[in-house]
Design a protein around this motif. Structure first.
Motif, PDB file in Angstrom:
ATOM      1  N   ILE A 175      -2.053   3.417  14.497  1.00 20.23           N
ATOM      2  CA  ILE A 175      -2.655   2.239  13.898  1.00 20.23           C
ATOM      3  C   ILE A 175      -2.180   2.120  12.464  1.00 20.23           C
ATOM      4  O   ILE A 175      -1.773   3.116  11.848  1.00 20.23           O
ATOM      5  CB  ILE A 175      -4.190   2.263  13.999  1.00 20.23           C
ATOM      6  CG1 ILE A 175      -4.788   3.450  13.258  1.00 20.23           C
ATOM      7  CG2 ILE A 175      -4.614   2.294  15.447  1.00 20.23           C
ATOM      8  CD1 ILE A 175      -6.314   3.459  13.302  1.00 20.23           C
ATOM      9  N   TYR A 176      -2.217   0.896  11.961  1.00 24.66           N
ATOM     10  CA  TYR A 176      -1.563   0.594  10.698  1.00 24.66           C
ATOM     11  C   TYR A 176      -2.533   0.011   9.682  1.00 24.66           C
ATOM     12  O   TYR A 176      -3.473  -0.702  10.035  1.00 24.66           O
ATOM     13  CB  TYR A 176      -0.419  -0.408  10.937  1.00 24.66           C
ATOM     14  CG  TYR A 176       0.630   0.121  11.864  1.00 24.66           C
ATOM     15  CD1 TYR A 176       0.550  -0.090  13.241  1.00 24.66           C
ATOM     16  CD2 TYR A 176       1.700   0.862  11.364  1.00 24.66           C
ATOM     17  CE1 TYR A 176       1.509   0.428  14.096  1.00 24.66           C
ATOM     18  CE2 TYR A 176       2.666   1.372  12.217  1.00 24.66           C
ATOM     19  CZ  TYR A 176       2.558   1.152  13.584  1.00 24.66           C
ATOM     20  OH  TYR A 176       3.508   1.666  14.428  1.00 24.66           O
ATOM     21  N   CYS A 177      -2.233   0.311   8.424  1.00 26.07           N
ATOM     22  CA  CYS A 177      -2.987  -0.255   7.319  1.00 26.07           C
ATOM     23  C   CYS A 177      -1.974  -0.720   6.272  1.00 26.07           C
ATOM     24  O   CYS A 177      -1.262   0.108   5.689  1.00 26.07           O
ATOM     25  CB  CYS A 177      -3.926   0.797   6.734  1.00 26.07           C
ATOM     26  SG  CYS A 177      -4.808   0.257   5.258  1.00 26.07           S
ATOM     27  N   ASN A 178      -1.897  -2.028   6.084  1.00 25.74           N
ATOM     28  CA  ASN A 178      -0.998  -2.617   5.083  1.00 25.74           C
ATOM     29  C   ASN A 178      -1.817  -3.128   3.915  1.00 25.74           C
ATOM     30  O   ASN A 178      -2.915  -3.635   4.108  1.00 25.74           O
ATOM     31  CB  ASN A 178      -0.257  -3.828   5.678  1.00 25.74           C
ATOM     32  CG  ASN A 178       0.729  -3.430   6.737  1.00 25.74           C
ATOM     33  OD1 ASN A 178       0.365  -3.334   7.896  1.00 25.74           O
ATOM     34  ND2 ASN A 178       1.949  -3.189   6.343  1.00 25.74           N
ATOM     35  N   TYR A 179      -1.247  -3.037   2.730  1.00 27.22           N
ATOM     36  CA  TYR A 179      -1.945  -3.573   1.575  1.00 27.22           C
ATOM     37  C   TYR A 179      -0.967  -4.303   0.673  1.00 27.22           C
ATOM     38  O   TYR A 179       0.233  -4.077   0.727  1.00 27.22           O
ATOM     39  CB  TYR A 179      -2.710  -2.474   0.827  1.00 27.22           C
ATOM     40  CG  TYR A 179      -1.884  -1.273   0.432  1.00 27.22           C
ATOM     41  CD1 TYR A 179      -1.658  -0.241   1.350  1.00 27.22           C
ATOM     42  CD2 TYR A 179      -1.361  -1.150  -0.838  1.00 27.22           C
ATOM     43  CE1 TYR A 179      -0.914   0.867   0.990  1.00 27.22           C
ATOM     44  CE2 TYR A 179      -0.624  -0.044  -1.208  1.00 27.22           C
ATOM     45  CZ  TYR A 179      -0.403   0.968  -0.288  1.00 27.22           C
ATOM     46  OH  TYR A 179       0.324   2.073  -0.647  1.00 27.22           O
ATOM     47  N   SER A 180      -1.508  -5.183  -0.148  1.00 28.24           N
ATOM     48  CA  SER A 180      -0.660  -6.183  -0.795  1.00 28.24           C
ATOM     49  C   SER A 180      -0.391  -5.927  -2.280  1.00 28.24           C
ATOM     50  O   SER A 180       0.262  -6.742  -2.932  1.00 28.24           O
ATOM     51  CB  SER A 180      -1.292  -7.572  -0.661  1.00 28.24           C
ATOM     52  OG  SER A 180      -2.547  -7.603  -1.306  1.00 28.24           O
ATOM     53  N   THR A 181      -0.867  -4.797  -2.814  1.00 30.21           N
ATOM     54  CA  THR A 181      -0.605  -4.531  -4.225  1.00 30.21           C
ATOM     55  C   THR A 181      -0.191  -3.083  -4.412  1.00 30.21           C
ATOM     56  O   THR A 181      -0.330  -2.277  -3.503  1.00 30.21           O
ATOM     57  CB  THR A 181      -1.840  -4.854  -5.082  1.00 30.21           C
ATOM     58  OG1 THR A 181      -1.459  -4.907  -6.464  1.00 30.21           O
ATOM     59  CG2 THR A 181      -2.916  -3.794  -4.924  1.00 30.21           C
ATOM     60  N   THR A 182       0.289  -2.773  -5.565  1.00 29.78           N
ATOM     61  CA  THR A 182       0.739  -1.401  -5.830  1.00 29.78           C
ATOM     62  C   THR A 182      -0.454  -0.453  -5.872  1.00 29.78           C
ATOM     63  O   THR A 182      -1.441  -0.710  -6.558  1.00 29.78           O
ATOM     64  CB  THR A 182       1.473  -1.349  -7.184  1.00 29.78           C
ATOM     65  OG1 THR A 182       2.582  -2.253  -7.132  1.00 29.78           O
ATOM     66  CG2 THR A 182       1.985   0.062  -7.447  1.00 29.78           C
TER      67      THR A 182
END
Lengths: 113, 112
Positions: free
Chosen positions: A21-28
């Protein structure tokens, strides 16, 4: 605005199977956390990943962090029924001088016999 | 082990009531947080505090306030409860965010 996206949000799998399963995030961010929640219960800490390339393993679960891709994975090996729960990832951010965690919406995992 | 205790597991309150949700931690943590959890929305931060008498708004502070008079206690206040505040409320504390949070057992609030 920071977005933390988990994929998939619902997963039904057979015992003995593997899945990621995956967890993507949009900032550093260089810190990411995984939590488990059983129905009607609170959140329990699973993994704390504090740097790029960090890998942690506990039993049938292994988590990793790629800060350049802004991605964490949670790999399930040979699933068992006891792993049925909701799994949350959370990303550490600093915003306006404040530090906090921002959570994804959670992935509900059901492991069938 | 750190213990984060929320005083009530279940609460039912009437619309317009003032509601207090209490959270106590026993490990001298400076950082404390209140989240609400709703199906399909995950956890959303309401308020947090890094020290006694200090508070900061999270992402959804409207309709809520907080109090931190002592280091171990962080209270969430619903000034005038409304039905859209029916939710699971989770308190968390942290010594250092490198370790993540420790969560309380949650309070399921129903406003009727």
């Amino acid at each position: 605005e920071l977005k933390v996206e988990q994929n998939p949000l619902f997963l039904s799998m057979q015992e003995g199977k593997n899945y990621t399963i995956y967890c993507n995030y949009s900032t550093t961010s260089d810190r990411l956390y995984w939590y488990r929640q059983d129905p009607g219960k609170s959140l329990e800490s699973l993994f704390v990943l504090l740097s790029n390339g960090a890998v942690k393993q506990e039993g049938r679960l292994m988590a990793s962090l790629d800060t350049k891709a802004r991605l964490s994975t949670l790999h399930i090996t040979a699933a068992v029924h006891d792993l049925s729960a909701t799994y949350f990832c959370a990303v550490f951010i600093t915003q306006g001088g404040s530090e906090k965690l921002v959570f994804g919406k959670g992935m509900k995992l059901t492991v069938n016999p | 082990d750190v213990k984060v205790t929320q005083s009530s597991r279940y609460l039912v309150k009437r619309t317009g009531e003032k509601v207090f949700l209490e959270c106590v931690q026993d490990m001298d943590h400076e950082n404390m947080f209140w989240y609400r959890q709703d199906p399909g929305l995950g956890l959303r931060l309401i308020y947090f505090s890094y020290d006694v008498k200090m508070k900061e708004k999270g992402d959804i502070p409207e309709g809520y306030s907080v109090s931190r008079e002592k280091k171990e206690r962080f209270s969430l206040i619903l000034e005038s409860a409304s039905t859209n505040q029916t939710s699971m409320y989770l308190c968390a504390s942290s010594l250092d965010l490198s370790y993540g949070y420790t969560f309380g057992s949650g309070t399921r609030l129903t406003v009727v």
